[in-house]
Design a protein around this motif. Structure first.
Motif, PDB file in Angstrom:
ATOM      1  N   TYR A 136      29.248  88.366  50.117  1.00 36.46           N
ATOM      2  CA  TYR A 136      30.494  88.754  50.761  1.00 36.46           C
ATOM      3  C   TYR A 136      31.619  88.647  49.736  1.00 36.46           C
ATOM      4  O   TYR A 136      32.080  87.566  49.429  1.00 36.46           O
ATOM      5  N   ALA A 137      31.983  89.784  49.200  1.00 37.74           N
ATOM      6  CA  ALA A 137      33.034  89.769  48.200  1.00 37.74           C
ATOM      7  C   ALA A 137      34.338  89.387  48.885  1.00 37.74           C
ATOM      8  O   ALA A 137      34.762  90.048  49.832  1.00 37.74           O
ATOM      9  N   PHE A 138      34.883  88.291  48.447  1.00 35.74           N
ATOM     10  CA  PHE A 138      36.124  87.826  49.056  1.00 35.74           C
ATOM     11  C   PHE A 138      37.276  88.650  48.509  1.00 35.74           C
ATOM     12  O   PHE A 138      37.358  88.907  47.308  1.00 35.74           O
ATOM     13  N   ASP A 139      38.133  89.097  49.405  1.00 33.79           N
ATOM     14  CA  ASP A 139      39.231  89.928  48.966  1.00 33.79           C
ATOM     15  C   ASP A 139      40.297  89.064  48.303  1.00 33.79           C
ATOM     16  O   ASP A 139      41.086  88.413  48.961  1.00 33.79           O
ATOM     17  N   ARG A 140      40.231  89.064  46.997  1.00 32.83           N
ATOM     18  CA  ARG A 140      41.145  88.189  46.263  1.00 32.83           C
ATOM     19  C   ARG A 140      42.484  88.855  45.956  1.00 32.83           C
ATOM     20  O   ARG A 140      43.386  88.219  45.426  1.00 32.83           O
ATOM     21  N   ASP A 141      42.613  90.113  46.268  1.00 36.06           N
ATOM     22  CA  ASP A 141      43.866  90.800  45.979  1.00 36.06           C
ATOM     23  C   ASP A 141      45.032  90.197  46.751  1.00 36.06           C
ATOM     24  O   ASP A 141      46.168  90.216  46.300  1.00 36.06           O
ATOM     25  N   HIS A 142      44.723  89.668  47.904  1.00 31.38           N
ATOM     26  CA  HIS A 142      45.815  89.167  48.747  1.00 31.38           C
ATOM     27  C   HIS A 142      45.859  87.653  48.789  1.00 31.38           C
ATOM     28  O   HIS A 142      46.400  87.079  49.714  1.00 31.38           O
ATOM     29  N   VAL A 143      45.234  87.037  47.828  1.00 28.91           N
ATOM     30  CA  VAL A 143      45.250  85.573  47.794  1.00 28.91           C
ATOM     31  C   VAL A 143      45.977  85.107  46.540  1.00 28.91           C
ATOM     32  O   VAL A 143      45.635  85.482  45.428  1.00 28.91           O
ATOM     33  N   PHE A 144      46.994  84.332  46.786  1.00 33.07           N
ATOM     34  CA  PHE A 144      47.715  83.724  45.685  1.00 33.07           C
ATOM     35  C   PHE A 144      47.253  82.279  45.620  1.00 33.07           C
ATOM     36  O   PHE A 144      47.499  81.495  46.533  1.00 33.07           O
ATOM     37  N   THR A 145      46.494  81.961  44.595  1.00 30.52           N
ATOM     38  CA  THR A 145      45.868  80.647  44.588  1.00 30.52           C
ATOM     39  C   THR A 145      46.881  79.564  44.215  1.00 30.52           C
ATOM     40  O   THR A 145      47.954  79.836  43.670  1.00 30.52           O
ATOM     41  N   MET A 146      46.515  78.348  44.526  1.00 33.80           N
ATOM     42  CA  MET A 146      47.384  77.237  44.205  1.00 33.80           C
ATOM     43  C   MET A 146      47.520  77.079  42.692  1.00 33.80           C
ATOM     44  O   MET A 146      48.573  76.700  42.187  1.00 33.80           O
ATOM     45  N   GLU A 147      46.444  77.398  41.974  1.00 36.48           N
ATOM     46  CA  GLU A 147      46.510  77.333  40.518  1.00 36.48           C
ATOM     47  C   GLU A 147      47.570  78.298  39.979  1.00 36.48           C
ATOM     48  O   GLU A 147      48.371  77.942  39.110  1.00 36.48           O
ATOM     49  N   GLN A 148      47.534  79.496  40.578  1.00 40.21           N
ATOM     50  CA  GLN A 148      48.525  80.483  40.169  1.00 40.21           C
ATOM     51  C   GLN A 148      49.931  79.988  40.492  1.00 40.21           C
ATOM     52  O   GLN A 148      50.860  80.132  39.695  1.00 40.21           O
ATOM     53  N   ALA A 149      50.079  79.415  41.678  1.00 42.80           N
ATOM     54  CA  ALA A 149      51.390  78.921  42.112  1.00 42.80           C
ATOM     55  C   ALA A 149      51.873  77.797  41.198  1.00 42.80           C
ATOM     56  O   ALA A 149      53.036  77.761  40.786  1.00 42.80           O
ATOM     57  N   LEU A 150      50.949  76.907  40.855  1.00 42.32           N
ATOM     58  CA  LEU A 150      51.303  75.794  39.970  1.00 42.32           C
ATOM     59  C   LEU A 150      51.775  76.323  38.624  1.00 42.32           C
ATOM     60  O   LEU A 150      52.786  75.889  38.079  1.00 42.32           O
ATOM     61  N   GLU A 151      50.983  77.265  38.140  1.00 43.39           N
ATOM     62  CA  GLU A 151      51.281  77.866  36.857  1.00 43.39           C
ATOM     63  C   GLU A 151      52.695  78.445  36.842  1.00 43.39           C
ATOM     64  O   GLU A 151      53.495  78.213  35.943  1.00 43.39           O
ATOM     65  N   ARG A 152      52.942  79.170  37.935  1.00 39.87           N
ATOM     66  CA  ARG A 152      54.217  79.866  38.038  1.00 39.87           C
ATOM     67  C   ARG A 152      55.374  78.863  38.164  1.00 39.87           C
ATOM     68  O   ARG A 152      56.399  78.969  37.478  1.00 39.87           O
ATOM     69  N   MET A 153      55.165  77.851  38.987  1.00 37.41           N
ATOM     70  CA  MET A 153      56.246  76.915  39.231  1.00 37.41           C
ATOM     71  C   MET A 153      56.526  76.041  38.013  1.00 37.41           C
ATOM     72  O   MET A 153      57.665  75.686  37.743  1.00 37.41           O
ATOM     73  N   ARG A 154      55.473  75.701  37.300  1.00 39.21           N
ATOM     74  CA  ARG A 154      55.674  74.890  36.092  1.00 39.21           C
ATOM     75  C   ARG A 154      56.602  75.617  35.125  1.00 39.21           C
ATOM     76  O   ARG A 154      57.421  75.022  34.444  1.00 39.21           O
ATOM     77  N   GLY A 155      56.427  76.961  35.097  1.00 43.24           N
ATOM     78  CA  GLY A 155      57.256  77.754  34.203  1.00 43.24           C
ATOM     79  C   GLY A 155      58.698  77.830  34.672  1.00 43.24           C
ATOM     80  O   GLY A 155      59.618  77.919  33.861  1.00 43.24           O
ATOM     81  N   LEU A 156      58.858  77.795  36.010  1.00 38.61           N
ATOM     82  CA  LEU A 156      60.195  78.020  36.549  1.00 38.61           C
ATOM     83  C   LEU A 156      60.988  76.745  36.798  1.00 38.61           C
ATOM     84  O   LEU A 156      62.206  76.764  36.827  1.00 38.61           O
TER      85      LEU A 156
END
Lengths: 216, 262, 216
Positions: free
Chosen positions: B179-199
Motif C-alpha cells: 500500500y503505497a502511502f500517499d506522501r505528497d500530502h504529509v509534512f513529516t515532523m522531521e521536515q517541520a523540525l528542519e524548517r523550524m530550526r532554520g527559521l
C-alpha cells in the motif's frame, strides 16, 4: 427435485442400483459408527441414491447374522442380538451405572428436552452433578436448546450414541412411550396452587393437554 | 427418663419395631422422601391410581415419629415432606372452607398420587430400557473398523497481484510495501523540525505558530492539517530541547512561539 | 472322524447349517482379528461345522461389497477391494503459496526461460529443491530447453496452466517493470553498479525468452 437433478444424472451416469447397494454395504460394513445418508451420498459417485440402496440392503440382511439398522438419521451394521451369546470375547464391560444415573437417563429420554429442575421434580431429589456429567461423558445425553423461561435453563436430550447403544431407531421408539404419554405420565404437572410464574410460562410451550390444568 | 423411653418402646410389638427399624435403617438407601413414599405406598397393595393418600400420609408421619423415637436424625427434606403431609392430612380430614382460595386437599392428594405414579412409571421405563439389547453386550459393531482415510488435497493459490508483488520484491531486494502511502500530502515532523530550526533564529518575538507553516501547505485542508500537526509537534520538541518558548492564552486560542531568550 | 462325532451329534443337536452360517457371519463381523476355524468351533455350539458354514458364507458374499477372505489360516470379512476408493474422504484445502515459491514463480514468469542459478541470483538466496518441485507438481512451471552454456543447465518456463490460473493470454501480458513502477508496486532503487546492467539484460532476455515460449 427429480427435475433439478435430471440434467446432472445425464452428465454423470450413476452406477446401477446393484452396484450402489454394494457400495453402501462396503461403507456401512467398514464403519463402526453409524453413517448418515448425506455422508453416504458424499462418498458415493455422483447421482447415486444411497437411500434406495439402503432399502435393498436392509432387506438383503434380514434374518442374517448381521443386520442393517437405522440409528437416528444414520445407518449401521450390527450383529443380530440373538447371537450375542457367541460374543463373550467381544463383550465390553460397560461401567455400572448407578440407579440415579439410570433413572436420570430414562427421564431425559422420555421427557426430552428436559431440564435439571424437571428431573429433580420427577425423582423428588436433587440430581448430583456427577450423574449428569457421567451421562454426558458417555455421550448418551447432550445439551439441547435452552428453555425460553426465566433463567433460560439448559435442557438435555439423548444422543445418537444412546439410540445406537440401545438399538433404537429414534427416541420415538422408546419402549412404552405411547402408553406413558396416553396415561399423562409424561406431563409436566405442577403442584396445584404452587405453580409459580416460571412454570406457568414453561407450560405455555407444552402441549394442549396441559393447558387445561391451568384454568384459574 | 431414658429408661422411661425404653419402657414405652417395649409396649410396641416386636415385629412392628423390627419393621420400623428396618425401614429406618434403610433411610440412607432411599432417594429422598418421594422414593420412601413410593415404597410405603406398596404396602397398600393397590394400583397406584387407587392409592389412599390419606393413609399414605399417616404411614409417612408414623415413620417420621418412629425415627424421632429411635433418635434417628432425618434429613431436612424428610421433615419438610412430613410437614407438608401433615398439612395435607388436615385438609383431607376437615370439611373444605369455602373462603379458602388454595387448592383443595383432593387436588393436592391427586398431585401427590400423580407424582408417585410418574416416578414409578419412570423406574419401570428405566428398567425396560436397561433390559433392551445393548451394544457391546447383545449386539456388536464391526470389530475392525476400516478408517476412512482422509485424503487431504492441498491446492495452492496465488493471485496476479501476489505474483507481481513478489517480483517487485525480488527486484528491489527490499521489504515491499503493497500500500503505497500517499506522501505528497504529509509534512513529516522531521521536515517541520528542519524548517523550524532554520527559521527560529529570527523569531525573537512571539509569533503565531501558523506563520511557520511551509508555503503551499496552507490552502489544501489535508495538507494544512498535516503541516499544522507536524509544526506543532516540532515546536514542542524544540521547546523541550530548550530552544523556544510556547504560549497559549486560552483553550483553543492561537499558539505563539519565540526563541528562548539567552 | 464322522463316526466318532456321530454319538455326540445325537446328544447335542447341532444348529441347522443356515444358523451356523449366521453365527460365523456374526463372529467374523464382530471380531477385531481374523478368526481360525478352531476358534469358531470353540465358540459355536457343540457339533457345529464352521468350516462348512464358511464355505456357504463365502459363496453368499461373492460379488458383494464385502467379502469373506482367508488371512493366513484364519478368516475375516473385508470390504471388496474394488470399492477401496469409497474408503477415502477427500478434503481440499487451499493454501497460499509460500513467499519463496511465489517469488521463484514470479522470476520464472518474468525471465523465462530461466535457470536455477539465475533465480538464485535475482532472489539473492538459494532456491530449495522443494520449491521448484512444488511448482513443477502444480504444473505452473515446466522444464524448458537446456541453456547452451557450460554445464547445460536446465531452464524453467511457465505453463499454460499457469496462464490459465492467472488469467493471462501469454506471459507477455505480465505487467512490465515500468508498469509495476507506475502502479507503485516497484520502488525504483537500483542497486549500486550491477543493477542497471541486470535490468537491461532482463529486457533483452525477455524478448528472446518469450519468443521461445511454448515451443518444443
Amino acid at each position: 427435485m427429480t427435475e433439478i437433478s435430471a440434467p446432472e444424472k445425464s452428465l454423470f451416469e450413476a452406477p446401477p442400483m446393484a452396484e450402489q447397494e454394494r457400495m453402501v454395504e462396503a461403507i456401512l460394513f467398514a464403519s463402526a459408527d453409524p453413517v448418515t445418508v448425506a455422508e453416504l451420498e458424499a462418498r458415493m459417485p455422483h447421482g447415486a441414491d444411497p437411500a434406495e440402496a439402503l432399502v435393498h440392503l436392509r432387506k438383503r440382511y434380514e434374518g442374517r447374522g448381521v443386520r442393517v439398522v437405522k440409528v437416528g438419521d444414520a445407518w449401521a451394521m450390527r450383529t443380530a442380538p440373538d447371537l450375542g451369546f457367541l460374543m463373550q470375547k467381544e463383550t465390553t464391560e460397560t461401567r455400572k451405572l448407578s440407579r440415579a444415573a439410570i433413572e436420570t437417563l430414562a427421564i431425559i429420554a422420555y421427557h426430552q428436552p428436559c431440564t435439571r429442575a424437571e428431573i429433580e421434580e420427577i425423582r423428588g431429589v436433587a440430581v448430583s452433578r456427577g450423574t449428569v456429567d457421567q451421562l454426558l461423558e458417555m455421550e448418551w445425553i447432550r445439551f439441547g436448546r435452552r428453555r425460553m423461561t426465566p433463567g433460560r435453563p439448559v435442557t438435555y436430550v439423548v444422543t445418537q450414541e444412546f439410540l445406537d447403544h440401545f438399538g433404537l431407531e429414534s427416541a420415538r421408539d422408546l419402549p412404552g412411550l405411547k402408553e406413558l404419554r396416553a396415561a399423562g405420565l409424561l406431563d409436566n404437572r405442577p403442584l396445584p396452587g404452587a405453580a409459580n410464574l416460571s412454570e406457568d410460562e414453561e407450560e405455555a410451550e407444552d402441549q394442549v393437554g396441559q393447558s387445561e390444568l391451568f384454568e384459574d | 427418663m431414658a429408661e422411661g423411653h425404653e419402657f414405652e418402646e417395649d409396649t410396641t410389638s416386636v415385629t412392628e419395631r423390627l419393621a420400623a427399624e428396618a425401614l429406618i435403617v434403610d433411610v440412607e438407601g432411599f432417594e429422598g422422601p418421594l422414593d420412601l413414599l413410593l415404597m410405603l405406598s406398596r404396602t397398600q397393595k393397590v394400583d397406584l391410581r387407587k392409592i389412599s393418600v390419606l393413609k399414605l400420609a399417616e404411614q409417612y408421619l408414623g415413620f417420621v415419629e418412629k425415627a424421632k423415637a429411635l433418635r434417628i436424625e432425618l434429613a431436612a427434606d424428610y421433615l419438610v415432606m412430613a410437614a407438608w403431609l401433615a398439612f395435607l392430612k388436615s385438609r383431607l380430614l376437615l370439611p373444605p372452607d369455602p373462603s379458602d382460595e388454595g387448592p383443595s386437599g383432593e387436588e393436592l392428594a391427586a398431585h401427590l398420587a400423580f407424582q408417585l405414579e410418574r416416578l414409578q412409571a419412570m423406574r419401570e421405563a428405566a428398567a425396560r430400557l436397561m433390559g433392551r439389547d445393548q451394544k457391546g453386550r447383545d449386539f456388536f459393531v464391526r470389530g475392525i473398523p476400516e478408517d476412512v482415510t482422509r485424503v487431504r488435497k492441498i491446492t495452492y493459490t496465488a493471485t496476479l497481484l501476489d505474483l507481481m508483488q513478489a517480483y517487485a520484491r525480488t527486484r528491489t531486494h527490499d521489504e515491499f510495501r503493497p500500500y503505497a502511502f500517499d506522501r505528497d500530502h504529509v509534512f513529516t515532523m522531521e521536515q517541520a523540525l528542519e524548517r523550524m530550526r532554520g527559521l527560529i533564529g529570527f523569531a525573537g518575538d512571539w509569533t503565531d505558530i501558523s506563520v511557520y507553516l511551509p508555503e503551499g501547505w496552507t490552502s489544501d485542508p489535508s495538507r494544512r492539517r498535516s503541516a499544522t500537526a507536524s509544526t506543532f509537534a516540532a515546536s514542542l520538541e524544540l521547546a523541550k530541547q530548550g530552544h523556544i518558548e510556547l504560549k497559549q492564552a486560552d483553550t483553543f486560542a492561537p499558539i505563539a512561539i519565540r526563541r528562548k531568550p539567552t
